[in-house]
Design a protein around this motif. Structure first.
Motif, short mmCIF file in Angstrom:
data_model
loop_
_atom_site.label_atom_id
_atom_site.label_comp_id
_atom_site.label_asym_id
_atom_site.label_seq_id
_atom_site.Cartn_x
_atom_site.Cartn_y
_atom_site.Cartn_z
N GLY A 197 84.38 -11.04 41.23
CA GLY A 197 83.93 -10.24 42.10
C GLY A 197 83.86 -10.79 43.52
O GLY A 197 83.43 -10.27 44.58
N LEU A 198 84.51 -11.95 43.76
CA LEU A 198 84.31 -12.64 44.96
C LEU A 198 85.64 -11.85 45.92
O LEU A 198 86.62 -11.70 45.19
CB LEU A 198 84.88 -14.13 44.98
N LEU A 199 85.57 -11.90 47.34
CA LEU A 199 86.46 -11.51 48.02
C LEU A 199 87.57 -12.49 48.12
O LEU A 199 87.35 -13.73 47.98
CB LEU A 199 86.12 -11.18 49.48
N SER A 200 88.89 -12.29 48.06
CA SER A 200 90.23 -12.85 48.37
C SER A 200 90.25 -13.29 49.80
O SER A 200 90.73 -12.20 50.49
CB SER A 200 91.31 -12.34 47.66
N THR A 201 90.06 -14.39 50.34
CA THR A 201 90.39 -14.57 51.59
C THR A 201 91.46 -16.05 52.13
O THR A 201 90.49 -16.79 52.69
CB THR A 201 88.94 -14.77 52.32
N PRO A 202 92.37 -15.95 51.69
CA PRO A 202 93.07 -16.87 52.08
C PRO A 202 93.86 -17.12 53.62
O PRO A 202 94.01 -16.02 54.11
CB PRO A 202 94.38 -16.86 50.92
N HIS A 203 93.99 -18.33 53.85
CA HIS A 203 94.72 -18.53 55.38
C HIS A 203 95.98 -17.92 55.07
O HIS A 203 96.70 -18.21 53.94
CB HIS A 203 94.91 -19.82 55.83
N GLY A 204 96.92 -17.37 56.14
CA GLY A 204 98.18 -17.14 56.08
C GLY A 204 98.54 -16.58 57.46
O GLY A 204 97.92 -16.23 58.32
N GLY A 205 100.00 -16.91 57.56
CA GLY A 205 100.63 -16.25 58.97
C GLY A 205 100.02 -16.83 60.39
O GLY A 205 100.08 -16.29 61.19
N GLU A 206 99.88 -18.27 59.98
CA GLU A 206 99.54 -18.86 61.25
C GLU A 206 100.88 -20.09 61.70
O GLU A 206 101.44 -19.71 62.59
CB GLU A 206 98.23 -19.74 61.03
N LEU A 207 100.83 -20.95 60.70
CA LEU A 207 101.96 -21.69 61.05
C LEU A 207 103.23 -21.40 60.50
O LEU A 207 104.41 -21.83 60.77
CB LEU A 207 101.51 -23.13 60.61
N GLN A 208 102.99 -20.51 59.36
CA GLN A 208 104.00 -19.91 58.81
C GLN A 208 104.10 -18.29 59.31
O GLN A 208 103.21 -17.81 59.76
CB GLN A 208 104.12 -19.98 57.30
N GLY A 209 105.39 -17.79 58.74
CA GLY A 209 105.54 -16.39 59.28
C GLY A 209 105.09 -15.21 58.19
O GLY A 209 104.43 -15.58 57.32
N PRO A 210 105.68 -14.24 58.32
CA PRO A 210 105.27 -13.14 57.50
C PRO A 210 105.45 -13.26 55.94
O PRO A 210 104.56 -12.58 55.38
CB PRO A 210 106.44 -11.78 57.74
N LEU A 211 106.28 -14.25 55.51
CA LEU A 211 106.50 -14.44 54.16
C LEU A 211 105.20 -14.92 53.85
O LEU A 211 104.63 -14.59 52.44
CB LEU A 211 107.53 -15.50 53.96
N SER A 212 104.55 -15.77 54.53
CA SER A 212 103.27 -16.41 54.03
C SER A 212 102.10 -15.51 53.71
O SER A 212 101.17 -15.37 52.93
CB SER A 212 102.67 -17.16 55.12
N ILE A 213 102.16 -14.34 54.74
CA ILE A 213 101.10 -13.30 54.59
C ILE A 213 101.54 -12.23 53.33
O ILE A 213 100.61 -12.05 52.52
CB ILE A 213 101.00 -12.55 55.85
#
Length: 351
Positions: A197-213
């Motif tokens: 029941g935990l929210l999923s909150t990863p980093h993405g789309g900062e040093l890498q582009g759309p693929l990471s997101i």
């Protein structure tokens, strides 16, 4: 405390802070004081040249950023340091008008000092409860895995987070250099966390582009994405984020501080907002970047031309995306409406 130039006071706008790292939340004055007490030598970038000039878009720059972060972490050696850090972080949130702080911590970074992962997380949770009692600000913990470590380490953290779901841990994250660990490699850990029941909150789309997101969305079923600003490079991805109501935790001063964008005006905050992407403004690591939460809202007003109704909507988005109890969300949302219904204060010079 803010002295506004025009419009309603931003430090009186109820809001939630969803992107703040544990060590990076430390006050600079606290860092200097604890370093002196503990006999830790601080580099000039953390003393007379603070906030440091950073740029992490290359490996050497990221290494320097990480080195400064590790030096700062090294001053936190006693349980009372952890209590102090969270109390001061909550005090800063209260001053900013924030009613909910979701602070992310990797217990692995402190486990050797505090008798292991479980004891470390319990210490952080107890410190969070003490901070809540002292300030009235709700504090939720995001257990965050380090993408530069083995995915099995992330699974261990996910199982630990699962044990404390509903007892202070509200979300599960993934941080550090995107170039050294793809989101898809951590799917098993996030599956454990989501089932709890935990929210999923990863980093993405900062040093890498759309693929990471996209990997955060496809593989980790992200509810929020830390940063996510480079979604702007793919209009179809932005549309998907808006449709799925995935909150982007945008940290303007961090994006410039790390060289993701050369200046504040280039951060795509306005473009993402107008495209319908939910946004929660955050600070990332004010210990290294300087400005705290109210300043991010001031940037939205002064650099991107956000009106008070638009600023109120940014605050609502942050609250809706939070792992806070529904009762607190309702209270904060009502406070946003009251803020907007009030008359703006007379303009006066900053001082």
């Amino acid at each position: 405390m803010e002295t506004p130039i025009t419009g309603r006071r931003l430090d009186r706008l109820p809001k939630a802070h969803l992107h703040l790292h544990f060590t990076g939340s430390m006050r600079h004055s606290t860092l200097v004081e604890l370093a002196r007490e503990r006999g830790v030598h601080l580099p000039q970038a953390l003393v007379t040249e603070w906030p440091p000039k950073l740029r992490a878009t290359d490996e050497r720059g990221w290494f320097r950023f990480q080195r400064l972060y590790d030096v700062a972490r090294s001053v936190l050696r006693e349980p009372e340091d952890m209590y102090r850090l969270l109390r001061e972080a909550a005090e800063d949130e209260r001053e900013a008008g924030s009613g909910w702080l979701e602070i992310q911590v990797d217990p692995s970074g402190y486990a050797a000092l505090f008798d292991g992962l479980t004891a470390t997380l319990e210490l952080v949770l107890d410190a969070a409860r003490a901070a809540e009692r002292a300030t009235g600000v709700g504090v939720g913990i995001m257990v965050a895995a380090n993408r530069t470590r083995h995915p099995l380490d992330a699974r261990a953290l996910a199982r630990l987070a699962r044990q404390y779901a509903g007892r202070g841990v509200v979300s599960f994250g993934l941080n550090n250099d995107e170039r050294r660990g793809r989101a898809r490699e951590f799917e098993a850990a996030f599956r454990i966390a989501r089932r709890a029941g935990l929210l999923s909150t990863p980093h993405g789309g900062e040093l890498q582009g759309p693929l990471s997101i996209r990997e955060c969305l496809d593989e980790l079923e992200a509810d929020r994405v830390g940063h996510g600003v480079r979604a702007i490079e793919d209009p179809y991805l932005v549309e998907r984020i808006a449709t799925q109501e995935v909150t982007l935790e945008i940290c303007p001063t961090s994006n410039v501080g790390l060289g993701v964008f050369n200046e504040l005006a280039h951060v795509p905050l306005r473009r993402l907002f107008e495209a319908g992407a939910p946004i929660a403004l955050g600070t990332d690591d004010p210990l290294l970047f300087g400005p705290r939460l109210v300043e991010q809202y001031r940037i939205a007003r002064e650099v991107f031309g956000f009106t008070d109704p638009e600023l109120a909507e940014l605050a609502r988005m942050s609250i809706r995306g939070a792992g806070a109890p529904d009762s607190l969300k309702k209270e904060l949302l009502s406070g946003v409406d009251a803020w907007l219904a009030a008359d703006p204060e007379p303009a006066r010079p900053r001082g």
